[in-house]
Design a protein around this motif. Sequence first.
Motif, PDB file in Angstrom:
ATOM      1  N   PRO A  38       0.828  -1.200   0.000  1.00  0.00           N
ATOM      2  CA  PRO A  38       0.000   0.000   0.000  1.00  0.00           C
ATOM      3  C   PRO A  38       0.865   1.254   0.000  1.00  0.00           C
ATOM      4  O   PRO A  38       1.915   1.289   0.628  1.00  0.00           O
ATOM      5  N   VAL A  39       0.422   2.249  -0.734  1.00  0.00           N
ATOM      6  CA  VAL A  39       1.131   3.509  -0.803  1.00  0.00           C
ATOM      7  C   VAL A  39       0.670   4.381   0.362  1.00  0.00           C
ATOM      8  O   VAL A  39      -0.522   4.552   0.584  1.00  0.00           O
ATOM      9  N   THR A  40       1.619   4.903   1.103  1.00  0.00           N
ATOM     10  CA  THR A  40       1.281   5.770   2.233  1.00  0.00           C
ATOM     11  C   THR A  40       1.375   7.215   1.771  1.00  0.00           C
ATOM     12  O   THR A  40       2.397   7.646   1.259  1.00  0.00           O
ATOM     13  N   THR A  41       0.279   7.941   1.935  1.00  0.00           N
ATOM     14  CA  THR A  41       0.263   9.356   1.607  1.00  0.00           C
ATOM     15  C   THR A  41      -0.330  10.113   2.783  1.00  0.00           C
ATOM     16  O   THR A  41      -0.998   9.540   3.627  1.00  0.00           O
ATOM     17  N   VAL A  42      -0.096  11.402   2.798  1.00  0.00           N
ATOM     18  CA  VAL A  42      -0.552  12.217   3.907  1.00  0.00           C
ATOM     19  C   VAL A  42      -1.671  13.134   3.430  1.00  0.00           C
ATOM     20  O   VAL A  42      -1.544  13.794   2.406  1.00  0.00           O
ATOM     21  N   VAL A  43      -2.757  13.169   4.172  1.00  0.00           N
ATOM     22  CA  VAL A  43      -3.856  14.075   3.893  1.00  0.00           C
ATOM     23  C   VAL A  43      -3.682  15.275   4.809  1.00  0.00           C
ATOM     24  O   VAL A  43      -3.404  15.106   5.999  1.00  0.00           O
ATOM     25  N   PRO A  44      -3.832  16.489   4.295  1.00  0.00           N
ATOM     26  CA  PRO A  44      -3.614  17.677   5.131  1.00  0.00           C
ATOM     27  C   PRO A  44      -4.474  17.685   6.392  1.00  0.00           C
ATOM     28  O   PRO A  44      -5.638  17.295   6.356  1.00  0.00           O
ATOM     29  N   GLN A  45      -3.895  18.143   7.497  1.00  0.00           N
ATOM     30  CA  GLN A  45      -4.612  18.240   8.770  1.00  0.00           C
ATOM     31  C   GLN A  45      -5.821  19.156   8.642  1.00  0.00           C
ATOM     32  O   GLN A  45      -6.800  19.004   9.362  1.00  0.00           O
ATOM     33  N   ALA A  46      -5.762  20.141   7.751  1.00  0.00           N
ATOM     34  CA  ALA A  46      -6.839  21.115   7.605  1.00  0.00           C
ATOM     35  C   ALA A  46      -8.060  20.536   6.895  1.00  0.00           C
ATOM     36  O   ALA A  46      -9.038  21.235   6.697  1.00  0.00           O
ATOM     37  N   ASP A  47      -8.003  19.287   6.530  1.00  0.00           N
ATOM     38  CA  ASP A  47      -9.117  18.660   5.811  1.00  0.00           C
ATOM     39  C   ASP A  47      -9.575  17.422   6.590  1.00  0.00           C
ATOM     40  O   ASP A  47      -9.317  16.285   6.190  1.00  0.00           O
ATOM     41  N   PRO A  48     -10.286  17.611   7.711  1.00  0.00           N
ATOM     42  CA  PRO A  48     -10.667  16.466   8.541  1.00  0.00           C
ATOM     43  C   PRO A  48     -11.587  15.473   7.831  1.00  0.00           C
ATOM     44  O   PRO A  48     -11.501  14.270   8.076  1.00  0.00           O
ATOM     45  N   ALA A  49     -12.443  15.937   6.926  1.00  0.00           N
ATOM     46  CA  ALA A  49     -13.330  15.016   6.217  1.00  0.00           C
ATOM     47  C   ALA A  49     -12.522  14.101   5.297  1.00  0.00           C
ATOM     48  O   ALA A  49     -12.781  12.893   5.218  1.00  0.00           O
ATOM     49  N   ALA A  50     -11.522  14.660   4.625  1.00  0.00           N
ATOM     50  CA  ALA A  50     -10.679  13.840   3.746  1.00  0.00           C
ATOM     51  C   ALA A  50      -9.821  12.880   4.566  1.00  0.00           C
ATOM     52  O   ALA A  50      -9.614  11.731   4.151  1.00  0.00           O
ATOM     53  N   ARG A  51      -9.336  13.319   5.725  1.00  0.00           N
ATOM     54  CA  ARG A  51      -8.559  12.414   6.588  1.00  0.00           C
ATOM     55  C   ARG A  51      -9.430  11.251   7.051  1.00  0.00           C
ATOM     56  O   ARG A  51      -8.992  10.108   7.078  1.00  0.00           O
ATOM     57  N   TRP A  52     -10.678  11.561   7.426  1.00  0.00           N
ATOM     58  CA  TRP A  52     -11.592  10.509   7.865  1.00  0.00           C
ATOM     59  C   TRP A  52     -11.898   9.553   6.706  1.00  0.00           C
ATOM     60  O   TRP A  52     -11.860   8.328   6.876  1.00  0.00           O
ATOM     61  N   ALA A 181     -15.200  14.354  -0.001  1.00  0.00           N
ATOM     62  CA  ALA A 181     -13.929  14.106   0.682  1.00  0.00           C
ATOM     63  C   ALA A 181     -13.252  12.855   0.130  1.00  0.00           C
ATOM     64  O   ALA A 181     -12.021  12.789   0.068  1.00  0.00           O
ATOM     65  N   ARG A 182     -14.034  11.886  -0.280  1.00  0.00           N
ATOM     66  CA  ARG A 182     -13.477  10.655  -0.852  1.00  0.00           C
ATOM     67  C   ARG A 182     -12.613  10.962  -2.076  1.00  0.00           C
ATOM     68  O   ARG A 182     -11.586  10.314  -2.299  1.00  0.00           O
ATOM     69  N   GLN A 183     -13.012  11.961  -2.840  1.00  0.00           N
ATOM     70  CA  GLN A 183     -12.244  12.333  -4.032  1.00  0.00           C
ATOM     71  C   GLN A 183     -10.864  12.898  -3.668  1.00  0.00           C
ATOM     72  O   GLN A 183      -9.954  12.870  -4.487  1.00  0.00           O
ATOM     73  N   ARG A 184     -10.719  13.384  -2.444  1.00  0.00           N
ATOM     74  CA  ARG A 184      -9.450  13.966  -1.995  1.00  0.00           C
ATOM     75  C   ARG A 184      -8.630  12.989  -1.144  1.00  0.00           C
ATOM     76  O   ARG A 184      -7.554  13.349  -0.666  1.00  0.00           O
ATOM     77  N   ALA A 185      -9.132  11.799  -0.946  1.00  0.00           N
ATOM     78  CA  ALA A 185      -8.478  10.827  -0.062  1.00  0.00           C
ATOM     79  C   ALA A 185      -7.695   9.802  -0.883  1.00  0.00           C
ATOM     80  O   ALA A 185      -8.279   9.041  -1.649  1.00  0.00           O
ATOM     81  N   PRO A 186      -6.369   9.766  -0.731  1.00  0.00           N
ATOM     82  CA  PRO A 186      -5.545   8.850  -1.532  1.00  0.00           C
ATOM     83  C   PRO A 186      -5.932   7.372  -1.394  1.00  0.00           C
ATOM     84  O   PRO A 186      -5.932   6.638  -2.385  1.00  0.00           O
ATOM     85  N   SER A 187      -6.272   6.921  -0.193  1.00  0.00           N
ATOM     86  CA  SER A 187      -6.634   5.503  -0.015  1.00  0.00           C
ATOM     87  C   SER A 187      -7.880   5.149  -0.806  1.00  0.00           C
ATOM     88  O   SER A 187      -8.017   4.024  -1.293  1.00  0.00           O
TER      89      SER A 187
END
Length: 196
Positions: A38-52, A181-187
């Motif tokens: 799996p590729v590990t990427t970081v979602v910005p802290q300022a985007d809690p919906a995308a992190r979730w 938010a799913r569109q902004r989430a790498p996973s």
Amino acid sequence: MRPRSTVLAALTTTITIGLAGCGQQAATQSPARDQGLPVTTVVPQADPAARWADGYCGAVGDLVHALASLPAVDPSTPQQASRTTGDLLASVVSGLDRSLAGLNALGAPPVPAADAGRADVIGQFTEIRTQAENARRRIAAVQGDAQASKAALGEARATLDRLDALDYLRGLENVPALEAARQRAPSCGQLDEPPR
């Protein structure tokens, strides 16, 4: 959306062949696919919906990756069909356990009143995990009894059919803010990729 449903379809077909023709020639191809790391990427802290959403897709991805690398079922003899189907079900249970742990650890989404989808997926995964474990135990208990083994293999197929029918991303798709938010989430993007 049902990621990697072609893998389950192939496995269901293999179990069907095992049910219909135990004692025939063994399958020569494994439906397992190499998914890589799996590729590990970081979602910005300022985007809690995308992190979730990224955490949700990562948790669901544990099951998708487990399903994509399931062991093959060998229908050459009733004993082999039972043993290899038991191995397959153990892998399904393991993948479900990892996904359930991730979904439970994730907690509620940062969108008010939007947790029904995650709760529904957790409920379905839990039911299917119980069904898969029961089928695995029954297969192990009835080895040597051809008729009982055939019925137990049918239970295994029913479990795979339920997995194939699941919409893994329902927890996101029914909430517009989470779908965006799913569109902004790498996973989540990795789940949308075609099988290799």
